[in-house]
Design a protein around this motif. Structure first.
Motif, PDB file in Angstrom:
ATOM      1  N   MET A   1       0.030  -4.740   9.502  1.00 29.42           N
ATOM      2  CA  MET A   1      -0.411  -4.977   8.124  1.00 29.42           C
ATOM      3  C   MET A   1       0.428  -6.040   7.426  1.00 29.42           C
ATOM      4  SD  MET A   1      -3.023  -3.035   7.595  1.00 29.42           S
ATOM      5  CE  MET A   1      -3.193  -2.642   5.870  1.00 29.42           C
ATOM      6  N   ASN A   2       1.476  -6.522   8.101  1.00 29.88           N
ATOM      7  CA  ASN A   2       2.322  -7.537   7.486  1.00 29.88           C
ATOM      8  C   ASN A   2       1.654  -8.903   7.438  1.00 29.88           C
ATOM      9  OD1 ASN A   2       4.423  -5.732   6.995  1.00 29.88           O
ATOM     10  ND2 ASN A   2       5.295  -6.034   9.030  1.00 29.88           N
ATOM     11  N   ASP A   3       0.467  -9.031   8.083  1.00 29.43           N
ATOM     12  CA  ASP A   3      -0.214 -10.315   8.099  1.00 29.43           C
ATOM     13  C   ASP A   3      -1.057 -10.527   6.841  1.00 29.43           C
ATOM     14  OD1 ASP A   3      -1.901  -8.203   8.896  1.00 29.43           O
ATOM     15  OD2 ASP A   3      -3.298  -9.596   9.844  1.00 29.43           O
ATOM     16  N   ILE A   4      -1.079  -9.567   5.946  1.00 23.52           N
ATOM     17  CA  ILE A   4      -1.919  -9.665   4.755  1.00 23.52           C
ATOM     18  C   ILE A   4      -1.208 -10.493   3.685  1.00 23.52           C
ATOM     19  CG2 ILE A   4      -3.072  -8.364   2.933  1.00 23.52           C
ATOM     20  CD1 ILE A   4      -3.161  -5.993   4.867  1.00 23.52           C
ATOM     21  N   ASP A   5      -1.907 -11.475   3.149  1.00 21.96           N
ATOM     22  CA  ASP A   5      -1.373 -12.301   2.067  1.00 21.96           C
ATOM     23  C   ASP A   5      -1.508 -11.533   0.756  1.00 21.96           C
ATOM     24  OD1 ASP A   5      -0.640 -14.180   0.226  1.00 21.96           O
ATOM     25  OD2 ASP A   5      -2.178 -15.652   0.749  1.00 21.96           O
ATOM     26  N   MET A   6      -0.380 -11.189   0.142  1.00 19.92           N
ATOM     27  CA  MET A   6      -0.391 -10.391  -1.075  1.00 19.92           C
ATOM     28  C   MET A   6      -0.340 -11.235  -2.349  1.00 19.92           C
ATOM     29  SD  MET A   6      -0.680  -7.128  -0.676  1.00 19.92           S
ATOM     30  CE  MET A   6      -0.964  -6.170   0.801  1.00 19.92           C
ATOM     31  N   THR A   7      -0.598 -12.517  -2.235  1.00 21.57           N
ATOM     32  CA  THR A   7      -0.608 -13.385  -3.406  1.00 21.57           C
ATOM     33  C   THR A   7      -1.602 -12.865  -4.441  1.00 21.57           C
ATOM     34  OG1 THR A   7      -0.066 -15.316  -2.057  1.00 21.57           O
ATOM     35  CG2 THR A   7      -0.983 -15.725  -4.242  1.00 21.57           C
ATOM     36  N   GLY A   8      -1.137 -12.735  -5.676  1.00 20.50           N
ATOM     37  CA  GLY A   8      -2.010 -12.296  -6.755  1.00 20.50           C
ATOM     38  C   GLY A   8      -2.103 -10.797  -6.920  1.00 20.50           C
ATOM     39  N   VAL A   9      -1.401 -10.034  -6.071  1.00 23.95           N
ATOM     40  CA  VAL A   9      -1.430  -8.571  -6.169  1.00 23.95           C
ATOM     41  C   VAL A   9      -0.189  -8.105  -6.919  1.00 23.95           C
ATOM     42  CG1 VAL A   9      -1.432  -6.403  -4.885  1.00 23.95           C
ATOM     43  CG2 VAL A   9      -2.701  -8.370  -4.005  1.00 23.95           C
ATOM     44  N   ASP A  10      -0.376  -7.251  -7.907  1.00 22.00           N
ATOM     45  CA  ASP A  10       0.745  -6.657  -8.617  1.00 22.00           C
ATOM     46  C   ASP A  10       1.692  -6.040  -7.593  1.00 22.00           C
ATOM     47  OD1 ASP A  10       2.420  -4.718  -9.937  1.00 22.00           O
ATOM     48  OD2 ASP A  10       1.022  -4.710 -11.629  1.00 22.00           O
ATOM     49  N   PRO A  11       2.995  -6.364  -7.647  1.00 23.06           N
ATOM     50  CA  PRO A  11       3.927  -5.819  -6.655  1.00 23.06           C
ATOM     51  C   PRO A  11       3.868  -4.305  -6.516  1.00 23.06           C
ATOM     52  CG  PRO A  11       5.005  -7.537  -7.920  1.00 23.06           C
ATOM     53  CD  PRO A  11       3.660  -7.307  -8.564  1.00 23.06           C
ATOM     54  N   LEU A  12       3.629  -3.604  -7.621  1.00 24.04           N
ATOM     55  CA  LEU A  12       3.604  -2.145  -7.560  1.00 24.04           C
ATOM     56  C   LEU A  12       2.316  -1.604  -6.936  1.00 24.04           C
ATOM     57  CD1 LEU A  12       5.221  -1.159 -10.964  1.00 24.04           C
ATOM     58  CD2 LEU A  12       6.298  -1.594  -8.751  1.00 24.04           C
ATOM     59  N   ARG A  13       1.337  -2.486  -6.714  1.00 26.35           N
ATOM     60  CA  ARG A  13       0.078  -2.056  -6.096  1.00 26.35           C
ATOM     61  C   ARG A  13       0.002  -2.463  -4.621  1.00 26.35           C
ATOM     62  NH1 ARG A  13      -3.681  -1.053 -10.313  1.00 26.35           N
ATOM     63  NH2 ARG A  13      -2.439  -0.101 -11.963  1.00 26.35           N
ATOM     64  N   ARG A  14       1.025  -3.102  -4.106  1.00 23.66           N
ATOM     65  CA  ARG A  14       0.958  -3.603  -2.729  1.00 23.66           C
ATOM     66  C   ARG A  14       0.743  -2.495  -1.709  1.00 23.66           C
ATOM     67  NH1 ARG A  14       4.840  -8.701  -1.472  1.00 23.66           N
ATOM     68  NH2 ARG A  14       3.984 -10.128  -3.017  1.00 23.66           N
ATOM     69  N   SER A  15       1.482  -1.415  -1.858  1.00 26.52           N
ATOM     70  CA  SER A  15       1.362  -0.318  -0.897  1.00 26.52           C
ATOM     71  C   SER A  15      -0.054   0.248  -0.890  1.00 26.52           C
ATOM     72  CB  SER A  15       2.368   0.782  -1.260  1.00 26.52           C
ATOM     73  OG  SER A  15       2.250   1.884  -0.384  1.00 26.52           O
ATOM     74  N   GLU A  16      -0.625   0.442  -2.080  1.00 27.06           N
ATOM     75  CA  GLU A  16      -1.977   0.979  -2.163  1.00 27.06           C
ATOM     76  C   GLU A  16      -3.002   0.000  -1.603  1.00 27.06           C
ATOM     77  OE1 GLU A  16      -5.326   3.297  -2.992  1.00 27.06           O
ATOM     78  OE2 GLU A  16      -3.207   3.756  -2.691  1.00 27.06           O
ATOM     79  N   VAL A  17      -2.804  -1.294  -1.872  1.00 25.97           N
ATOM     80  CA  VAL A  17      -3.752  -2.291  -1.363  1.00 25.97           C
ATOM     81  C   VAL A  17      -3.697  -2.350   0.160  1.00 25.97           C
ATOM     82  CG1 VAL A  17      -4.270  -4.767  -1.285  1.00 25.97           C
ATOM     83  CG2 VAL A  17      -3.828  -3.653  -3.477  1.00 25.97           C
ATOM     84  N   ARG A  18      -2.493  -2.276   0.738  1.00 28.84           N
ATOM     85  CA  ARG A  18      -2.393  -2.244   2.201  1.00 28.84           C
ATOM     86  C   ARG A  18      -3.126  -1.027   2.762  1.00 28.84           C
ATOM     87  NH1 ARG A  18       3.118  -3.902   1.316  1.00 28.84           N
ATOM     88  NH2 ARG A  18       3.418  -6.065   1.966  1.00 28.84           N
ATOM     89  N   ARG A  19      -2.980   0.100   2.084  1.00 25.02           N
ATOM     90  CA  ARG A  19      -3.666   1.310   2.543  1.00 25.02           C
ATOM     91  C   ARG A  19      -5.176   1.118   2.488  1.00 25.02           C
ATOM     92  NH1 ARG A  19      -5.260   6.736   0.839  1.00 25.02           N
ATOM     93  NH2 ARG A  19      -5.273   6.097  -1.361  1.00 25.02           N
ATOM     94  N   ARG A  20      -5.671   0.547   1.414  1.00 23.92           N
ATOM     95  CA  ARG A  20      -7.109   0.297   1.289  1.00 23.92           C
ATOM     96  C   ARG A  20      -7.615  -0.594   2.414  1.00 23.92           C
ATOM     97  NH1 ARG A  20      -8.126  -1.441  -5.007  1.00 23.92           N
ATOM     98  NH2 ARG A  20      -7.342   0.449  -6.032  1.00 23.92           N
ATOM     99  N   ILE A  21      -6.869  -1.685   2.640  1.00 19.52           N
ATOM    100  CA  ILE A  21      -7.319  -2.639   3.653  1.00 19.52           C
ATOM    101  C   ILE A  21      -7.278  -2.008   5.040  1.00 19.52           C
ATOM    102  CG2 ILE A  21      -6.749  -4.827   4.788  1.00 19.52           C
ATOM    103  CD1 ILE A  21      -5.828  -5.846   2.047  1.00 19.52           C
ATOM    104  N   GLY A  22      -6.271  -1.160   5.299  1.00 13.80           N
ATOM    105  CA  GLY A  22      -6.201  -0.478   6.584  1.00 13.80           C
ATOM    106  C   GLY A  22      -7.422   0.396   6.831  1.00 13.80           C
ATOM    107  N   VAL A  23      -7.857   1.122   5.800  1.00 16.35           N
ATOM    108  CA  VAL A  23      -9.033   1.988   5.943  1.00 16.35           C
ATOM    109  C   VAL A  23     -10.295   1.143   6.099  1.00 16.35           C
ATOM    110  CG1 VAL A  23     -10.454   3.740   4.809  1.00 16.35           C
ATOM    111  CG2 VAL A  23      -7.955   3.888   4.699  1.00 16.35           C
ATOM    112  N   VAL A  24     -10.386   0.039   5.337  1.00 18.46           N
ATOM    113  CA  VAL A  24     -11.552  -0.845   5.447  1.00 18.46           C
ATOM    114  C   VAL A  24     -11.630  -1.446   6.848  1.00 18.46           C
ATOM    115  CG1 VAL A  24     -12.531  -3.050   4.675  1.00 18.46           C
ATOM    116  CG2 VAL A  24     -11.717  -1.381   2.995  1.00 18.46           C
ATOM    117  N   ARG A  25     -10.504  -1.896   7.357  1.00 19.10           N
ATOM    118  CA  ARG A  25     -10.496  -2.475   8.702  1.00 19.10           C
ATOM    119  C   ARG A  25     -10.918  -1.437   9.740  1.00 19.10           C
ATOM    120  NH1 ARG A  25      -4.856  -6.045   8.901  1.00 19.10           N
ATOM    121  NH2 ARG A  25      -5.739  -8.011   8.152  1.00 19.10           N
ATOM    122  N   ALA A  26     -10.440  -0.216   9.583  1.00 20.65           N
ATOM    123  CA  ALA A  26     -10.827   0.844  10.525  1.00 20.65           C
ATOM    124  C   ALA A  26     -12.337   1.085  10.471  1.00 20.65           C
ATOM    125  CB  ALA A  26     -10.069   2.130  10.192  1.00 20.65           C
TER     126      ALA A  26
END
Length: 304
Positions: A1-26
């Motif tokens: 999941m470290n390959d995700i570009d987090m530009t424009g994402v609130d730093p405090l939402r990064r963990s949640e966004v990674r989780r969302r993308i992981g589920v979407v990818r699955a």
């Protein structure tokens, strides 16, 4: 999941966004998904099937973490805002005083003038903290406050979790006072030999003000270098940088800062991990310096 570009994402939402993308990818790895698949993956995120499919569409169309962060997922409880509105007349008076005196003027003088002028106009003066925030916001946009280079430490106003403990991390910065350009930075909280600092700054600049706690006790002043108390240097940094570096807020007086846990104000907020905060700050410095000519800051404790 470290390959995700987090530009424009609130730093405090990064963990949640990674989780969302992981589920979407699955979900997208399923060859021929059916309704049960959609419901199952939506439930992993606490979403309805329609909200989840909005996430899937956002990721398919844009492949952007920022788009996923702002798409149809449940956004949680809004961040708290104060219900105490400052009268427009009072804010106008404060803005006029700041313009007249300049944002780099001593805050105590600015605040005193605001109180006096509001009293003369029959208007309730803004709180000290409101005036402080107005001054700091203006300082962040100013073109400089003085000459020479200021080097000291402050705190990054973001919660970082290390072994279960929340804290706001320390940041060392060397800032050119006349335009606010950040010349060097570090996040390792240790002392540095002066030759190492000078090498990072490109030589032996005149008017270098260093916080005394950043160098060995035996270090002496001289050759354009002044060693000042940490409080004096933090005050100088506040006059140059104001509220912070690009979108990253800074804290100059740690004893007056809110507890790190109170920065997590929305349901989806999560503290940053130690290996994340460096990238957040580094990206902010790049954007900050880009607005001032694009100088590439040196990281004293390694490459960014």
């Amino acid at each position: 999941m470290n390959d995700i570009d987090m530009t424009g994402v609130d730093p405090l939402r990064r963990s949640e966004v990674r989780r969302r993308i992981g589920v979407v990818r699955a979900y997208l790895e399923i060859a021929d998904p059916v309704d049960d698949d959609r419901r199952e993956h939506a439930e992993r995120l606490g979403l309805s099937a329609n909200q989840f499919m909005a996430l899937v569409r956002a990721w398919r169309e844009h492949g952007s973490a920022a788009k996923v962060a702002g798409s149809g997922a449940a956004r949680g409880v809004a961040r708290r805002r104060s219900g105490l509105a400052v009268p427009k007349a009072a804010k106008a008076i404060a803005g006029t005083v700041i313009d007249e005196r300049g944002p780099a003027a001593a805050f105590v003088d600015i605040n005193r003038a605001v109180v006096t002028r509001c009293a003369a106009s029959g208007v309730a003066a803004p709180s000290r903290s409101t005036v402080w925030n107005m001054v700091m916001a203006r300082r962040q946009l100013q073109n400089g406050a003085g000459t020479g280079i200021v080097m000291g430490t402050c705190r990054v106003r973001l919660p970082v979790e290390t072994e279960g403990v929340l804290a706001m991390p320390s940041l060392l910065v060397a800032v050119r006072a006349d335009d606010g350009t950040i010349l060097a930075a570090a996040m390792d909280q240790r002392q540095y030999e002066v030759p190492h600092l000078l090498a990072a700054l490109g030589g032996a600049p005149e008017g270098l003000r260093i916080s005394r706690d950043l160098v060995p006790a035996e270090q002496e002043e001289g050759d354009g270098i002044s060693l000042l108390p940490p409080t004096a240097v933090r005050s100088a940094l506040a006059r140059v940088l104001g509220r912070g570096i690009d979108s990253v807020r800074l804290v100059y007086v740690a004893s007056k800062a809110v507890a790190p846990a109170r920065l997590l104000t929305a349901r989806e907020d999560r503290p940053l991990l130690p290996d994340e905060i460096r990238s957040v700050v580094s990206a902010a410095i790049v954007r900050h310096n880009a607005a001032r000519g694009g100088y590439e800051a040196t990281w004293l404790d390694g490459s960014a």
